[in-house]
Design a protein around this motif. Structure first.
Motif, mmCIF file in Angstrom:
data_model
loop_
_atom_site.group_PDB
_atom_site.id
_atom_site.type_symbol
_atom_site.label_atom_id
_atom_site.label_comp_id
_atom_site.label_asym_id
_atom_site.label_seq_id
_atom_site.Cartn_x
_atom_site.Cartn_y
_atom_site.Cartn_z
ATOM 1 N N LEU A 75 -26.302 57.738 -68.312
ATOM 2 C CA LEU A 75 -24.418 57.994 -67.861
ATOM 3 C C LEU A 75 -24.648 58.489 -66.969
ATOM 4 C CD1 LEU A 75 -22.848 56.200 -70.307
ATOM 5 C CD2 LEU A 75 -22.839 54.865 -68.862
ATOM 6 N N LYS A 76 -24.153 58.768 -66.472
ATOM 7 C CA LYS A 76 -24.429 60.594 -65.187
ATOM 8 C C LYS A 76 -23.558 60.811 -64.422
ATOM 9 C CE LYS A 76 -29.065 61.460 -65.399
ATOM 10 N NZ LYS A 76 -30.660 61.240 -64.794
ATOM 11 N N CYS A 77 -22.964 61.975 -63.731
ATOM 12 C CA CYS A 77 -22.284 61.549 -63.049
ATOM 13 C C CYS A 77 -22.823 62.766 -62.311
ATOM 14 C CB CYS A 77 -20.746 63.128 -63.888
ATOM 15 S SG CYS A 77 -19.975 62.084 -64.435
ATOM 16 N N LYS A 78 -22.366 62.858 -61.103
ATOM 17 C CA LYS A 78 -23.300 63.360 -59.706
ATOM 18 C C LYS A 78 -22.097 64.672 -58.876
ATOM 19 C CE LYS A 78 -25.285 61.692 -56.150
ATOM 20 N NZ LYS A 78 -25.709 61.280 -55.374
ATOM 21 N N PHE A 79 -21.746 65.705 -59.329
ATOM 22 C CA PHE A 79 -21.260 65.946 -58.211
ATOM 23 C C PHE A 79 -21.653 67.040 -57.481
ATOM 24 C CE2 PHE A 79 -19.078 67.084 -62.547
ATOM 25 C CZ PHE A 79 -17.953 67.014 -62.874
ATOM 26 N N VAL A 103 -25.473 68.673 -58.777
ATOM 27 C CA VAL A 103 -25.490 68.986 -59.508
ATOM 28 C C VAL A 103 -24.781 67.078 -60.236
ATOM 29 C CG1 VAL A 103 -24.919 70.511 -61.710
ATOM 30 C CG2 VAL A 103 -24.703 71.046 -59.499
ATOM 31 N N GLU A 104 -26.216 67.321 -61.044
ATOM 32 C CA GLU A 104 -26.369 65.642 -61.856
ATOM 33 C C GLU A 104 -26.128 66.325 -63.710
ATOM 34 O OE1 GLU A 104 -29.839 62.934 -61.403
ATOM 35 O OE2 GLU A 104 -29.138 62.501 -59.739
ATOM 36 N N LEU A 105 -25.221 65.347 -64.332
ATOM 37 C CA LEU A 105 -24.963 66.265 -65.896
ATOM 38 C C LEU A 105 -24.455 64.672 -66.209
ATOM 39 C CD1 LEU A 105 -22.377 69.120 -64.029
ATOM 40 C CD2 LEU A 105 -24.705 69.018 -65.874
ATOM 41 N N PRO A 106 -24.982 64.682 -67.464
ATOM 42 C CA PRO A 106 -25.104 63.525 -68.250
ATOM 43 C C PRO A 106 -23.333 63.367 -68.844
ATOM 44 C CG PRO A 106 -25.574 65.874 -69.885
ATOM 45 C CD PRO A 106 -25.629 66.129 -68.618
ATOM 46 N N ALA A 107 -23.213 61.977 -68.578
ATOM 47 C CA ALA A 107 -21.847 61.208 -69.228
ATOM 48 C C ALA A 107 -21.819 60.803 -70.626
ATOM 49 C CB ALA A 107 -21.201 60.841 -67.621
ATOM 50 N N VAL A 108 -20.637 60.510 -70.962
ATOM 51 C CA VAL A 108 -20.315 59.934 -72.029
ATOM 52 C C VAL A 108 -19.277 58.993 -71.933
ATOM 53 C CG1 VAL A 108 -21.356 61.290 -73.876
ATOM 54 C CG2 VAL A 108 -18.778 61.577 -73.115
ATOM 55 N N GLU A 116 -14.839 71.947 -52.378
ATOM 56 C CA GLU A 116 -14.591 70.805 -53.276
ATOM 57 C C GLU A 116 -15.456 69.927 -53.331
ATOM 58 O OE1 GLU A 116 -11.300 67.742 -51.621
ATOM 59 O OE2 GLU A 116 -12.705 67.899 -50.543
ATOM 60 N N SER A 117 -16.002 68.525 -54.308
ATOM 61 C CA SER A 117 -16.908 68.337 -54.672
ATOM 62 C C SER A 117 -16.969 67.052 -54.734
ATOM 63 C CB SER A 117 -17.205 68.730 -55.774
ATOM 64 O OG SER A 117 -18.076 67.724 -56.625
ATOM 65 N N GLY A 119 -16.456 58.538 -53.551
ATOM 66 C CA GLY A 119 -16.542 59.782 -52.637
ATOM 67 C C GLY A 119 -14.476 60.506 -53.521
ATOM 68 N N LEU A 120 -14.211 59.720 -54.680
ATOM 69 C CA LEU A 120 -13.551 60.716 -55.822
ATOM 70 C C LEU A 120 -13.615 62.081 -54.948
ATOM 71 C CD1 LEU A 120 -12.715 57.982 -58.046
ATOM 72 C CD2 LEU A 120 -11.596 58.643 -55.741
ATOM 73 N N LYS A 121 -12.277 63.092 -55.021
ATOM 74 C CA LYS A 121 -12.542 64.673 -54.744
ATOM 75 C C LYS A 121 -11.983 65.116 -56.096
ATOM 76 C CE LYS A 121 -13.772 63.952 -50.353
ATOM 77 N NZ LYS A 121 -14.705 64.162 -50.460
ATOM 78 N N PHE A 122 -13.009 66.544 -56.718
ATOM 79 C CA PHE A 122 -13.081 66.998 -57.889
ATOM 80 C C PHE A 122 -12.584 68.412 -57.016
ATOM 81 C CE2 PHE A 122 -14.121 70.364 -61.211
ATOM 82 C CZ PHE A 122 -13.486 69.510 -62.087
#
Length: 164
Positions: free
Chosen positions: A53-57, A69-74, A93-94, A109-112
């Motif tokens: 499971l990962k998130c990519k910003f 930037v790929e980071l682990p997700a839980v 924006e990301s 494409g959700l924005k952060f």
């Protein structure tokens, strides 16, 4: 290799839909990073391979793409994942996407949004009774007009604030 002989060992492969994202909460955070972001949608659960499971910003600044930037997700509550936002010193924006298999990412494409952290210059009045109830005005820079806006007084839980 010859089209007629096959392996006698086996491994399983499961077809799953690509995750679909519906909402981020919060939709922004500090350029310093460290914000826990909850992602809700469908196809987000993977009990068999939680390490994938990962998130990519995908961070953009000034309209130009600057980093992925790929980071682990839980796993969060049902139908959600949680990940921690990276730092983005230039702000901007990301686009946030997720994967449940470490390879195939969502494409919603959700924005952060990354914003500089707030800076407090003054608070008026500078004191009040411990029982609370004193209306204060906080001045400074980089405050965001948000439903999540709150003040934190040392030793007490956050209280809702209003952007003026």
């Amino acid at each position: 290799t010859n089209g007629a002989d096959y392996s006698v060992s086996e491994a399983s492969f499961e077809y799953r839909p690509v995750p679909r994202l519906e909402k981020l909460s919060p939709r922004g955070g500090s350029t310093l990073g460290g914000e826990t972001v909850t992602v809700t949608g469908s196809g987000l659960v993977d009990e068999k391979s939680p390490s994938l499971l990962k998130c990519k910003f995908s961070i953009s600044s000034g309209g130009a793409h600057s980093a992925d930037v790929e980071l682990p997700a839980v796993l969060g509550s049902e139908g959600s994942l949680e990940c921690v936002s990276p730092g983005a010193p230039d702000g901007g924006e990301s686009t946030l996407e997720v994967t449940t298999n470490g390879v195939d990412y969502s494409s919603d494409g959700l924005k952060f949004r990354f914003a500089p952290p707030p800076r407090v210059r003054a608070i008026m009045p500078p004191n009040g009774p411990a029982s609370g109830g004193t209306v204060t005005t906080v001045t400074g820079a980089n405050f965001l007009d948000s439903k999540a806006l709150a003040c934190l007084f040392k030793g007490y839980p956050p209280v809702p604030a209003r952007f003026l």
